[in-house]
Design an enzyme around this catalytic site. Structure first.
Site, PDB file in Angstrom:
ATOM      1  N   GLU A   1       4.306   8.863  -3.098  1.00 38.06           N
ATOM      2  CA  GLU A   1       4.074   8.230  -1.796  1.00 38.06           C
ATOM      3  C   GLU A   1       4.880   8.876  -0.671  1.00 38.06           C
ATOM      4  OE1 GLU A   1       1.585   6.682  -1.423  1.00 38.06           O
ATOM      5  OE2 GLU A   1       1.081   5.839  -3.379  1.00 38.06           O
TER       6      GLU A   1
ATOM      7  N   GLY B   1      -4.107  -0.716   2.157  1.00 38.63           N
ATOM      8  CA  GLY B   1      -4.916   0.117   3.036  1.00 38.63           C
ATOM      9  C   GLY B   1      -6.048   0.813   2.307  1.00 38.63           C
ATOM     10  N   ALA B   2      -5.707   1.484   1.222  1.00 43.22           N
ATOM     11  CA  ALA B   2      -6.723   2.246   0.495  1.00 43.22           C
ATOM     12  C   ALA B   2      -6.120   2.712  -0.819  1.00 43.22           C
ATOM     13  CB  ALA B   2      -7.174   3.450   1.304  1.00 43.22           C
ATOM     14  N   MET B   3      -6.969   3.272  -1.691  1.00 38.08           N
ATOM     15  CA  MET B   3      -6.484   3.656  -3.013  1.00 38.08           C
ATOM     16  C   MET B   3      -7.132   4.960  -3.452  1.00 38.08           C
ATOM     17  SD  MET B   3      -4.551   3.001  -5.499  1.00 38.08           S
ATOM     18  CE  MET B   3      -4.462   4.133  -6.866  1.00 38.08           C
TER      19      MET B   3
ATOM     20  N   HIS C   1      -4.402  10.767   3.837  1.00 38.93           N
ATOM     21  CA  HIS C   1      -3.414  10.325   2.842  1.00 38.93           C
ATOM     22  C   HIS C   1      -4.049  10.236   1.453  1.00 38.93           C
ATOM     23  CE1 HIS C   1       0.210   7.972   1.592  1.00 38.93           C
ATOM     24  NE2 HIS C   1      -0.662   7.465   0.737  1.00 38.93           N
ATOM     25  N   GLU C   2      -5.164   9.536   1.345  1.00 39.45           N
ATOM     26  CA  GLU C   2      -5.783   9.354   0.015  1.00 39.45           C
ATOM     27  C   GLU C   2      -6.286  10.685  -0.521  1.00 39.45           C
ATOM     28  OE1 GLU C   2      -4.960   6.591  -1.099  1.00 39.45           O
ATOM     29  OE2 GLU C   2      -4.555   5.644   0.839  1.00 39.45           O
TER      30      GLU C   2
ATOM     31  N   GLU D   1      -3.903   0.183  -9.334  1.00 36.49           N
ATOM     32  CA  GLU D   1      -2.486   0.414  -9.059  1.00 36.49           C
ATOM     33  C   GLU D   1      -1.866  -0.904  -8.578  1.00 36.49           C
ATOM     34  OE1 GLU D   1      -1.504   3.358  -6.086  1.00 36.49           O
ATOM     35  OE2 GLU D   1       0.586   3.376  -6.692  1.00 36.49           O
TER      36      GLU D   1
ATOM     37  N   ASN E   1      -7.954   6.474  -6.224  1.00 31.20           N
ATOM     38  CA  ASN E   1      -8.587   6.663  -7.533  1.00 31.20           C
ATOM     39  C   ASN E   1      -9.290   8.021  -7.606  1.00 31.20           C
ATOM     40  OD1 ASN E   1      -8.159   3.736  -7.865  1.00 31.20           O
ATOM     41  ND2 ASN E   1      -9.802   3.634  -6.366  1.00 31.20           N
TER      42      ASN E   1
HETATM   43  N1  0A1 Z   1      -1.523   4.170  -3.642  1.00 31.88           N
HETATM   44  C1  0A1 Z   1      -2.080   3.538  -2.489  1.00 31.88           C
HETATM   45  C2  0A1 Z   1      -1.487   2.242  -2.160  1.00 31.88           C
HETATM   46  C3  0A1 Z   1      -1.888   1.063  -2.947  1.00 31.88           C
HETATM   47  C4  0A1 Z   1      -0.963   0.461  -3.744  1.00 31.88           C
HETATM   48  C5  0A1 Z   1      -1.246  -0.703  -4.394  1.00 31.88           C
HETATM   49  C6  0A1 Z   1      -2.484  -1.249  -4.216  1.00 31.88           C
HETATM   50  O1  0A1 Z   1      -2.795  -2.426  -4.815  1.00 31.88           O
HETATM   51  C7  0A1 Z   1      -1.785  -3.227  -5.196  1.00 31.88           C
HETATM   52  C8  0A1 Z   1      -3.433  -0.646  -3.435  1.00 31.88           C
HETATM   53  C9  0A1 Z   1      -3.124   0.532  -2.798  1.00 31.88           C
HETATM   54  C10 0A1 Z   1      -1.760   4.412  -1.297  1.00 31.88           C
HETATM   55  O2  0A1 Z   1      -0.636   4.868  -1.173  1.00 31.88           O
HETATM   56  O3  0A1 Z   1      -2.613   4.592  -0.461  1.00 31.88           O
HETATM   57 ZN    ZN Z   2      -0.264   6.674  -1.066  1.00 27.69          ZN
END
Ligand code: 0A1
Ligand code: ZN
Length: 887
Positions: free
Chosen positions: A329, A270-272, A306-307, A130, A274
């Protein structure tokens, strides 16, 4: 200076140009031969032309930093005239309606300093896709509305890389020649490529199990570097709490057989989320009482939640395009805030969330980077992971919850998930579902998604003793923001009440109503101005507006100091009660020079603080919040121009006055809260530590030996990182002769623990000392620092630029020059981190002319540098007032 002729101005992407994808990818098979310097990626894309697409339409595949090794269609190599390769990707012509495209690329994960795509962290492979990282792995339509089933095979040296992970469930594994092995993973849920992940390396793990309420057994794993295996338990407990909470509150269950979390030290954000394989910045996973603070424990619970919540709000239902980012988000932040409220203290959580919103989002909304919750153009989407999209987006969802009620909101969510499961949709689809489920019109409410800026809500009151009525006139106004000069009125929910002069709540009967409808209600302000008349009010009441901070607006109401004191002592809503005290303190701070903030002037505040300190019936965390003076960043919102040293001096002076006047009370409270038992991060224990450490912070303001001894004793005896760090911070910000020795002791104790070292760096970067800039400059050469690791950059450079206003804005301009130079160096390695750091300059117009000139020069240098990234260009250009809204 002009932009270098060789650097073209980066292009802008517009929401109005959105076109549905011409081609869909139904299934992807990926094969990775993992090697740190030369990883081969083979992909088989099963494509299909969309029904509306003309037969001659080429297929565009995004690609960046890729070496193309081969391309074939349905088993036949493609001749060069059938495709075109440029810096943006690959265009393939003359495709049949459906078929299989095979593409082989080579990438270099160890050279990937941007940490987007496939990269290495501590010798392990991991991915971040992302928003647009997948195109740095292979050629692909890298947009969220292309959803495919992924099957992924990973091959690597078995000894060096025993763990091979990807999304979904493992379906095959085995040994290969030359000591290599493989695992194949299949994800049954179609997903956009931004949710793809792979992780491979020599990792340890802990394992647990969760049984969903329908009886499905889910294996839970947390993978970390082996030396961190003793720091995973809190994250695992948080995950199970989150899974249960989503079942109970939203009726949402997990849908795969396993849920995996991997912690890595090098991560931009912070985190992702996937699918089935979250990748986390290790700071949001690892905790042990001696290494992590209460705030860390709390943040871990919230980010794990959140994740996890994204599995429904983001993954099962995803975004059509990146302008819709807040769809996932804003909603998911609202969900994690509510989760944290339910796990801990609702009042404390709300005050914390409002503080973040008002200090960061209101500031963003008032500056050159202001954008709507649903932006309509961008240069680099990575710049739009903002407090507006996340936190204001969460406030918008919260207002829907307030307007529709918990039940209506839940029906709306159920309908949204039912209608759009497996789809890529828009914020409008979300609001439509809310309307359809409840019958409530949200036509005007939609403006919250499209109009930037923080509305101002002015309240006038009129009490009529004869008629025994109290009339409240509510007026709204939203200042212009870049590209939006005229705003239409918002639909604003105003939760409110009235109380009498003893602080007792009054029953609320609006004009025309037969009977009172409770002591708290939600007024809906839709027009620019509206008057609400309350009846049967025996004497002039005190109105309480925005209970729970029911809308992200700036409230103006002409309270007297006595009324604020009354509310700060009696109001039932924790937010409004806290807010009243903060407003009192803010008035003092902004209307007196520091030397005038003596005990006489501050008497009402001192007396209120004395009562709060002694009020053992009140939650210690709320007492700590009430006793904390407004942050300098928040005070800055009320002055023009911002003079950082003045704000700092005023706050320090008032702190010292409170400290002197309340010394015995502070000491008594400190002693009374001393605990000896085992550490527990629960909200009640954390609240007691918070209050006790706040007392310490006040006491050390007196700068005498007995206060130093108290802090030194706490540092030596602390049984957990919260108390240890609080003592260290108190000492570092004091003139205690042992301060350097204690700092050194801390480093030598913790130098092996990278997350604890981050705390050590931040403490020094935010230290209230004249030589902090020199110290920070020197620390950039310390072995503990690295420009390649985002956490280190945030801990040292961002902490200085954004957490030390006096140091950063020093009149010589040296702070600007130093950070400006660091940003330009960083931009060549990691543009996302560089542009995040550049946010410290965005507000340059808020300062005096000398500072403006210093900040502006740095922004110009960033914008005009040859080879500047899109990310940094956009922040610098917008800050300078350039119009990035036209190509
Ligand atoms: N979707 C993740 C946030 C996130 C966005 C971009 C990233 O790399 C550029 C990494 C994480 C979340 O909302 O936690
Ligand atoms: Zn998020």
């Amino acid at each position: 200076m002009d932009r270098k002729a060789s650097t073209p101005k980066p292009a802008t992407v517009y929401l109005k140009d959105y076109q549905p994808p011409a081609w869909q990818i139904e299934a992807v098979e990926l094969e990775f031969d993992l090697d740190p310097q030369a990883t081969r990626v083979r992909s088989r894309l099963q494509f299909r032309r969309a029904p509306e697409t003309g037969p001659d339409t080429p297929l565009h595949l995004d690609g960046e930093a890729l070496e193309l090794l081969g391309i074939a269609l349905d088993g036949e190599p493609l001749t060069a005239d059938r495709y075109r390769l440029d810096e943006a990707g690959l265009e393939v012509r003359g495709l049949p309606e459906t078929g299989v495209l095979e593409i082989e690329t080579r990438i270099n994960p160890s050279a990937n300093t941007e940490l987007s795509g496939l990269y290495t962290s501590s010798g392990n492979f991991c991915t971040q896709c992302e928003a647009e990282g997948f195109r740095r792995i292979t050629f692909y339509p890298d947009r969220p509305d292309v959803m495919a089933r992924f099957t992924t095979t990973l091959r690597a040296d078995k000894a060096a890389t025993p763990v091979l992970l990807s999304n979904g469930n493992p379906i095959a594994s085995g040994e290969l020649e030359d000591g290599r092995h493989y695992v194949t993973w299949q994800d049954p849920f179609p997903k956009p490529c931004y949710l793809f992940a792979l992780v491979a390396g020599d990792l340890g793990w802990i394992q647990d199990r969760f049984v969903t309420r329908s009886g499905r057994e889910v294996d839970l794993y947390i993978y970390v570097q082996k030396h961190n295996l003793d720091k995973c338990d809190h994250a695992m407990a948080s995950l199970k709490h989150a899974m249960r909470w989503d079942e109970e509150v939203y009726g949402r269950e997990y849908d795969l057989d396993r849920y995996m979390i991997v912690a890595v030290d090098d991560f931009n954000m912070g985190a992702m989320e996937n699918k089935g394989l979250n990748v986390f910045n290790s700071r949001y996973v690892l905790a042990r009482p001696d290494t992590a603070t209460d705030a860390d424990y709390q943040n871990i619970e919230s980010v794990i939640g959140h994740e996890y919540f994204h599995n429904w709000s983001g993954n099962r239902v995803t975004c059509r395009d990146w302008f819709q980012l807040s769809l996932k988000e804003g909603f998911t932040v609202f969900r994690d805030q509510e989760f944290s409220s339910d796990m801990n203290s609702r009042g404390v959580q709300r005050i914390g969330d409002v503080n973040i919103l008002r200090t960061h989002q209101f500031r963003e909304d008032a500056g050159p980077m202001a954008h709507p919750v649903k932006p309509d153009h961008y240069v680099a989407i990575d710049n739009f992971y903002t407090v507006t999209v996340y936190n204001k987006g969460a406030e918008v969802v919260r207002m829907l919850h307030t307007l529709l009620g918990a039940e209506g909101f839940r029906r709306g969510c159920d309908l949204y998930f039912e209608r759009h499961d497996g789809q890529a949709v828009t914020t409008d689809d979300f609001v439509n579902a809310m309307e359809a489920a409840t019958g409530v019109s949200l036509q005007q409410f939609r403006r919250w998604y499209d109009q930037a800026g923080t509305p101002e809500l002015e309240v006038e009151r009129h009490y009529d003793p004869q008629a025994r009525t109290c009339a409240l006139t509510l007026r709204q106004h939203c200042p212009p923001t870049p590209g939006q000069s005229d705003k239409q009125p918002f639909h604003i929910p105003v939760a409110m009440g009235l109380c009498d002069r003893e602080g007792r709540a009054l029953p609320l009967r609006l004009y025309g109503e037969a009977a009172a409808g409770g002591e708290s209600r939600v007024l809906e302000l839709c027009r620019e101005e509206e008057t609400f008349v309350f009846q049967d009010i025996p004497a002039e009441p005190v109105p309480v507006l925005l209970r729970g901070f029911s809308a992200p607006v700036k409230l103006a109401l002409d309270y007297t100091d006595a009324e604020l004191a009354l509310l700060s002592a009696h109001e039932s809503d924790p937010f409004c009660r806290w807010e009243a005290g903060q407003t009192l303190a803010r008035r003092l701070l902004l209307t007196h020079p520091p030397q005038a903030l003596d005990a006489d002037t501050a008497r009402p505040l001192i007396e209120a603080a004395r009562r709060t300190l002694a009020d053992t019936a009140l939650d210690p965390a709320l007492r700590a919040l009430a006793l904390t003076l407004p942050a300098e960043g928040y005070l800055a919102e009320f002055v023009d121009p911002i003079e950082p040293e003045q704000l700092h001096a005023a706050r320090q002076a008032l702190r010292l006055t409170l400290s002197r006047a309340l010394r015995p009370d502070l000491e008594a409270c400190y002693e009374q809260l001393t605990e000896t038992g085992a550490y527990s991060p629960d909200a009640a224990s954390a609240g007691r530590r918070r209050l006790r450490n706040l007392c310490l912070n006040y006491l050390i303001a007196c700068e005498d030996d007995s206060a130093y001894q108290l802090a030194l004793r706490q540092y030596e005896q602390a049984g957990n990182m919260t108390d240890s760090l609080a003592a260290l911070q108190a000492l570092v910000n004091s003139d205690c002769p042992q301060r350097e020795a204690v700092l050194e002791d801390f480093y030598s104790r913790w130098q092996q623990d990278t997350l604890v070292v981050d705390k050590w760096l931040s403490l020094q970067a935010t230290a209230d000392r004249a030589d902090t800039l020199e110290r920070v400059q020197a620390l950039t050469g310390h072995p503990a620092f690295s420009l390649s690791n985002p956490n280190k950059v945030y801990a040292l450079l961002r902490a200085f630029a954004q957490g030390n206003p006096v140091g950063f804005h020093q009149a010589s301009g040296a702070g600007y020059r130093f950070i400006g130079e660091q940003i330009r160096t960083l931009d060549g390695r990691n543009p996302q981190v560089a542009s995040r750091l550049a946010a410290a300059f965005t507000d340059w117009r808020r300062y005096n002319p000398t500072r403006q000139a210093g900040m502006r020069t740095e922004l110009e240098k960033m914008r005009d540098a040859g080879g500047v990234s899109r990310d940094l260009y956009e922040i610098a250009a917008r800050s300078l007032g350039d119009d990035t809204g036209t190509n």
